[in-house]
Scaffold this motif. Sequence first.
Motif, PDB file in Angstrom:
ATOM      1  N   LEU A 123     -46.604 -27.843 -36.791  1.00  0.00           N
ATOM      2  CA  LEU A 123     -48.021 -28.180 -36.854  1.00  0.00           C
ATOM      3  C   LEU A 123     -48.520 -28.107 -38.290  1.00  0.00           C
ATOM      4  O   LEU A 123     -49.357 -28.905 -38.702  1.00  0.00           O
ATOM      5  CB  LEU A 123     -48.831 -27.246 -35.947  1.00  0.00           C
ATOM      6  N   GLU A 124     -48.001 -27.158 -39.073  1.00  0.00           N
ATOM      7  CA  GLU A 124     -48.414 -27.075 -40.473  1.00  0.00           C
ATOM      8  C   GLU A 124     -48.035 -28.349 -41.226  1.00  0.00           C
ATOM      9  O   GLU A 124     -48.829 -28.904 -41.965  1.00  0.00           O
ATOM     10  CB  GLU A 124     -47.749 -25.874 -41.168  1.00  0.00           C
ATOM     11  N   ARG A 163     -47.507 -31.252 -39.978  1.00  0.00           N
ATOM     12  CA  ARG A 163     -48.174 -32.400 -39.410  1.00  0.00           C
ATOM     13  C   ARG A 163     -49.661 -32.402 -39.722  1.00  0.00           C
ATOM     14  O   ARG A 163     -50.276 -33.435 -39.840  1.00  0.00           O
ATOM     15  CB  ARG A 163     -47.981 -32.380 -37.897  1.00  0.00           C
ATOM     16  N   SER A 164     -50.223 -31.203 -39.839  1.00  0.00           N
ATOM     17  CA  SER A 164     -51.674 -31.152 -39.892  1.00  0.00           C
ATOM     18  C   SER A 164     -52.202 -31.098 -41.303  1.00  0.00           C
ATOM     19  O   SER A 164     -53.211 -31.697 -41.608  1.00  0.00           O
ATOM     20  CB  SER A 164     -52.179 -29.945 -39.109  1.00  0.00           C
ATOM     21  N   SER A 165     -51.521 -30.396 -42.188  1.00  0.00           N
ATOM     22  CA  SER A 165     -52.145 -30.204 -43.494  1.00  0.00           C
ATOM     23  C   SER A 165     -51.330 -30.813 -44.619  1.00  0.00           C
ATOM     24  O   SER A 165     -51.780 -30.851 -45.747  1.00  0.00           O
ATOM     25  CB  SER A 165     -52.333 -28.708 -43.753  1.00  0.00           C
ATOM     26  N   PHE A 166     -50.116 -31.289 -44.329  1.00  0.00           N
ATOM     27  CA  PHE A 166     -49.213 -31.794 -45.354  1.00  0.00           C
ATOM     28  C   PHE A 166     -48.980 -30.742 -46.423  1.00  0.00           C
ATOM     29  O   PHE A 166     -48.619 -31.048 -47.540  1.00  0.00           O
ATOM     30  CB  PHE A 166     -49.746 -33.084 -45.971  1.00  0.00           C
ATOM     31  N   GLY A 203     -54.403 -40.626 -42.747  1.00  0.00           N
ATOM     32  CA  GLY A 203     -54.349 -39.249 -43.251  1.00  0.00           C
ATOM     33  C   GLY A 203     -53.126 -39.000 -44.117  1.00  0.00           C
ATOM     34  O   GLY A 203     -53.217 -38.377 -45.183  1.00  0.00           O
ATOM     35  N   LEU A 209     -56.897 -31.670 -39.985  1.00  0.00           N
ATOM     36  CA  LEU A 209     -56.331 -31.558 -38.643  1.00  0.00           C
ATOM     37  C   LEU A 209     -56.157 -30.096 -38.254  1.00  0.00           C
ATOM     38  O   LEU A 209     -56.252 -29.733 -37.082  1.00  0.00           O
ATOM     39  CB  LEU A 209     -54.988 -32.291 -38.609  1.00  0.00           C
ATOM     40  N   ARG A 210     -55.906 -29.256 -39.267  1.00  0.00           N
ATOM     41  CA  ARG A 210     -55.707 -27.826 -38.991  1.00  0.00           C
ATOM     42  C   ARG A 210     -56.914 -27.271 -38.229  1.00  0.00           C
ATOM     43  O   ARG A 210     -56.773 -26.576 -37.229  1.00  0.00           O
ATOM     44  CB  ARG A 210     -55.501 -27.095 -40.313  1.00  0.00           C
ATOM     45  N   LEU A 238     -56.900 -28.450 -34.678  1.00  0.00           N
ATOM     46  CA  LEU A 238     -55.912 -27.766 -33.842  1.00  0.00           C
ATOM     47  C   LEU A 238     -56.381 -26.361 -33.495  1.00  0.00           C
ATOM     48  O   LEU A 238     -56.218 -25.904 -32.365  1.00  0.00           O
ATOM     49  CB  LEU A 238     -54.566 -27.720 -34.575  1.00  0.00           C
TER      50      LEU A 238
END
Lengths: 540, 332
Positions: free
Chosen positions: A227-228, A230-233, B86, B319-320, B323
């Motif tokens: 998730l890290e 994927r979410s924050s790059f 993104g 996105l963090r 989530l």
Amino acid sequence: MTAGGRRSPTTLALWAALVAVAALAPLAYLFVRAADAGLGDALRVATDETALHLLWNSVVLAVAVTITCVAIAVPLAWLTTRPDLPGRTMWTVLTALPLVVPSYIAAYALIGATGPSGLLSDWLEPLGIGTVPRPDGLAGAWAVLSAVSYPYVLLPVRAALLGLDPSLEEASRALGRSPRETFLRVVLPHLRPAVGAGGLLVALYALSDFGAVSLTRYDTFTRSIFLEYRSSFDRTPAAVLALVLVVLCVLVLAAETRTRGRGAYHSGRATGTRARPVAALGRARWGGAAACAVAVGAALVLPVLVVVTWATRGGGGADVAWEAALHSVQASLVAAVVTVAAAWPVSYLAARFPGRLARLVEGGSFVGHVLPGVVVALSLVFLGTRLVPSLYQTQALLTFAYVVLFLPLAVGALRTSLLQVAPSLEDASRSLGERWWGTWRRVTLPLVRPGAAAGFALVFLTAMKELPATLLLAPTGFNTLATEIWGASAEAFFARAAGPARGLIGLAAVPLALIVARDAGGKRARPRQPPATAGMIDTV
Amino acid sequence: MKHPAVLVPVVLLASLAAACGSGGGDTLTIYSGRSKELVGPLLEQFADETGVDIEVRYGDTAELAATILEEGDNSPADVFFAQDAGALGAIAKEDRLTELPSDLVEQVAPAFRSTVNLWIGTSGRARTLAFNPDLISEDELPDSILDLTDPKWKGKLGWAPTNGSFQAFVTALRVLKGDDEARRWLEGVKENQPEEFSANIPVVQAVGEGEISVGLVNHYYVPQVVKENPKLKVRNYFIPGGDVGGLVNVAGVGQLASSNSAGDARQFVEFLLSDEAQRYFAEETFEFPLVEGVAADPDLPALTELEPPAVDLAKLDDLRGTLDLLEDTGIL
């Protein structure tokens, strides 16, 4: 005489250390990335409440899956080495095959088979059973990971059973112990290194897997690492979490070392020269076959059926992608050969010269296995583009990635087999005038062949389904069956995933069948010139 | 075979040869976060028509973005064809992309491209409500997605909370309405016990089979599913009036600053904006073409008829936070 206390030859130690250092390459990257955060921030990420929650979840999953895998694999291994199990060769191949089912396919299968509109519910409806509930979270991840990873225990334990001196069982029986007592008090203790080695692989795999935990939505370290990305790059928090996984790995290794004990597991005989164990199942043989069928049904047939159902529902072409199949086999074959070769000095050192160096080297070789594939892949992207740009995205670097990821699979299997070969056999060979090469080729190699074969099979099958490193590190345009399945299922075109998925399982069965057929025959396992005197020299 | 071991050196040598054979200098290397199933034929067309040798690395958009960041200046990639804006924004922020000429960029409306010309949207996808006309009429569908918290939707909804597009929509909701409103909406919908799916396609299938009445999805899944199974009763409802439920996101392309095939890379970007490629998106993937003059699929409204919310796509990068919110509300 035991092996402990002998000084390891320098050349062997150097080779083993070299392999371990190479396997630890991803750590260098993780430290570089984690350092971006600064020590304070890194510690905060590693110890905050979320991290502790993830830690607990990951440990619970790993423990539950490991126990389950041992409970499934040890009986299956024992059954498939009995001479009178109906369909023995077939069951031996089939029970090991779930290893090749990618965890995300197994998870999709679980989702597709359960719930209100699931396959199982459809089948059981006429029986009035109704809906089979969909296991979610821990239960789902546990079921999927147990189903696909019990062969990690099965293969080494099977190799250990084949390498076990049958006279031990015979003696026990002759002394009046029942078959049951013989199994519990003679056979089982001798399987401890194999169970430990396999259990370790399962535990580390459960910690590193992403497919199962993401689809069953169970919150673990690996899921959070993904998730890290994927979410924050932002690769820094992911690197910190990955380092926590490494620490966890070290703790698991320490625990496993404690269970090893100090016993000797060799009988001093060249077991390969003996006939296979004679203990038969007798009237229980049909029950044994049924047990095999249940395991194979749940872990292999069910996923395959769900895949086939996609194919028929979608009406999509289920062509086998030959080019991808060729790539898969070739890349996995090279990976298996190189990994087993690299594992040799490490496992020889660990089996023959136990001590601090051996433990460090062996431990080092395990780190790659606890890291999620994408972390190892990105670390080699980072190191490869900077240190060896000419090898970046070539098969050489891809093979190196496979070695880092799968080295412990081969180390565990080889070490277990080596423990069953009395060092005195090698000494005898040398004292009779053989050089090290001749000793290795004519004495050691034939005797550890079951272990080497098990290691080869484990690496080959696991490499066949490897995805994240293959996607990022393979030569550009180098598609494999695993990447084809991923490509189709990423867009939920499941119908088109069916062809390559069947290809993957079918192709994996071939080498497995070859290896097993040789073991089953038992004829070719003997050294060409059995060291006939060896058995007399040493007793345990 | 007497000695299977003989095969080993043969395979190793063959692999070495294969390794040396690849990686010629004059090829255009494309990192594609869009799958081969979706865009493979289009990329082949480009190679055939221009004579440019292409090598394509397919992968997950986020993982390829991370790869480009780790490769730095040594990246073999010339262009990055991404599934969402993104990821392009993330690599643009670390100076991995080169500026594109404004006449090229301006073929696409400002809402669907980088404000500093570093990347361009190539096709659009809208969030919609997929509904089953046998179970519910279009008039009964809400004017705003915020109304789905009404108890009358209890047991009728389906969604896929792990899906990236759904999460992008929640991010837009947070950007436009604030975190508190977004939390209230998520909790309200959750009260209505929506059926959960692992991906968009099963949501659309469940609507078509009548298991649920309404599903929160991307528009192109509806024609895709109907094409595979024409018996399914499912249609798109595009929420009008600038409502956040009508968010339009893009797939896009950027040219790497480190590329040493800049000419071919530029040609590739131009190709993706050509009529031919835009028609491919309309006809094959059922997405919205972004360049004027190419019509969407006849069963879909034109992009200009949609009334998407005014939100900067580049701002949908938190996105963090989304989530965390989804986990906090027990949805993930």
